[in-house]
Design an enzyme around this catalytic site. Structure first.
Site, PDB file in Angstrom:
ATOM      1  N   CYS A  60       0.847  -1.240  -0.038  1.00  0.00           N
ATOM      2  CA  CYS A  60      -0.026   0.077  -0.114  1.00  0.00           C
ATOM      3  C   CYS A  60       0.996   1.325  -0.110  1.00  0.00           C
ATOM      4  O   CYS A  60       1.459   1.330   1.097  1.00  0.00           O
ATOM      5  CB  CYS A  60      -1.045  -0.160   1.209  1.00  0.00           C
ATOM      6  SG  CYS A  60      -1.719   1.525   1.771  1.00  0.00           S
ATOM      7  N   CYS A  98       0.154   3.617   2.633  1.00  0.00           N
ATOM      8  CA  CYS A  98       0.579   3.152   4.205  1.00  0.00           C
ATOM      9  C   CYS A  98       2.207   3.445   4.353  1.00  0.00           C
ATOM     10  O   CYS A  98       2.714   3.837   5.395  1.00  0.00           O
ATOM     11  CB  CYS A  98       0.273   1.658   4.005  1.00  0.00           C
ATOM     12  SG  CYS A  98      -1.206   1.242   4.107  1.00  0.00           S
TER      13      CYS A  98
END
Length: 146
Positions: free
Chosen positions: A68, A71
């Site tokens: 991600c 993230c």
């Protein structure tokens, strides 16, 4: 004398720490590692359960995944927020790919998602990448609400 039950991020031992000594660099009675100042705790299912269910401090969890992009962008901000929020709040990271049972239990549908736990219960949730300042402000505001 008031105290807190602090779960060690290394060995999962529960340590009773006098409240006035939380900021004094307490160490785990079992493994000797510092309880705070090590950055966010990488939690598997068992450690997550100990942190949120046994420990008495609020726990801020970053649900994330290695693939991600947002993230990865938020990781340094979460790390920096830990230096500000500890020892009043324990910060942990749960990899939703590796710890799928916890992600499923809390219906994590988008990442990154921050979830704040107090007394073993979810008290606030926020999805999307945030800055260090935003993480700290959101956490403090959520704790002030009750």
């Amino acid at each position: 004398m008031n105290s807190e039950l602090v779960v060690c991020g290394s060995c999962s031992a529960a340590n009773r720490v006098p409240t006035e000594r939380l900021a004094a660099g307490p160490k785990c009675g079992r493994c000797g590692r510092q309880l705070f100042g090590n950055g966010p705790i990488s939690a598997d299912s068992a450690l997550f359960s100990r942190l949120t269910g046994t420990g008495s401090l609020p726990v801020l969890v970053d649900f994330w995944a290695s693939w991600c992009g947002p993230c990865q962008m938020m990781a340094p901000a979460f790390e920096a927020a830990s230096r500000i929020l500890e020892p009043d709040v324990v910060l942990a990271k749960v990899d939703t790919e590796a710890v799928q049972d916890v992600a499923a239990r809390y219906a994590i549908r988008s990442i990154p998602t921050l979830v704040l736990f107090r007394g073993g219960r979810e008290v606030a949730r926020q999805s999307g990448a945030s800055s260090e300042r935003a993480i700290v402000q959101w956490t403090r505001a959520a704790l002030a609400k009750g």
